[in-house]
Design an enzyme around this catalytic site. Structure first.
Site, PDB file in Angstrom:
ATOM      1  N   GLY A  63       0.810  -1.218   0.000  1.00  0.00           N
ATOM      2  CA  GLY A  63       0.000   0.000   0.000  1.00  0.00           C
ATOM      3  C   GLY A  63       0.840   1.263   0.000  1.00  0.00           C
ATOM      4  CB  CYS A  64       4.220   2.088   1.079  1.00  0.00           C
ATOM      5  SG  CYS A  64       3.780   2.197   2.801  1.00  0.00           S
ATOM      6  CD  GLU A  65       2.920   6.824  -5.260  1.00  0.00           C
ATOM      7  OE1 GLU A  65       3.792   7.709  -5.353  1.00  0.00           O
ATOM      8  OE2 GLU A  65       1.707   7.022  -5.426  1.00  0.00           O
TER       9      GLU A  65
END
Length: 150
Positions: A63-65
């Site tokens: 979910g983290c870029e």
């Protein structure tokens, strides 16, 4: 968390001290976003970098870029985390999250209201939607690690 990945030493978890009384005033007293951004970048430098051997896919936060890795250890009912990111701003946000949860019990971590916490620090509305989503993913991973059986 996955038992097949390398694990940091217990001392690595308990040695990470992020004192809210020392850290949080630099955000609440900042006059503008530029000062908060600078404080955030400096805070990220306080997190020790993870050894390359610990930058495992199994420890990555989804979910983290940016790439972000999270490790958790429960010691005597208290929860400790090690985390890192390849992005400086994310590393600072991780440090802010860990300031709120490091060494806390499960109940305190489960009750963390990220929106209220970031409002209090003057960060709400300052982060891009993708960065906000990444921070929420990190917060959820932190909470999930605390409530999963060890």
């Amino acid at each position: 968390m996955n038992d097949n990945k390398p694990s940091p030493s217990t001392e690595a978890f308990t040695g990470l001290i992020l004192d809210p009384q020392e850290i949080l005033p630099s955000f609440t007293q900042a006059a503008n976003w530029q000062e908060r951004y600078r404080a955030l970048m400096l805070l990220g430098k306080r997190l020790p970098p993870l050894d390359d051997a610990l930058r495992q896919e199994s420890a990555q936060v989804r979910g983290c870029e940016s790439n972000a890795w999270l490790y958790h250890k429960e010691i005597d009912g208290r929860h400790y985390y090690l985390a890192d990111s390849d992005a400086r701003i994310v590393k600072g946000l991780i440090a802010l999250l860990l300031t709120a949860v490091q060494g806390q019990d499960k109940k305190t971590i489960a009750a963390l209201d990220l929106h209220e916490y970031f409002d209090r620090l003057g960060l709400s509305g300052q982060l891009s939607p993708s960065r906000t989503n990444g921070v929420l993913a990190l917060a959820e991973a932190i909470k999930a690690a605390a409530i999963q059986p060890s």
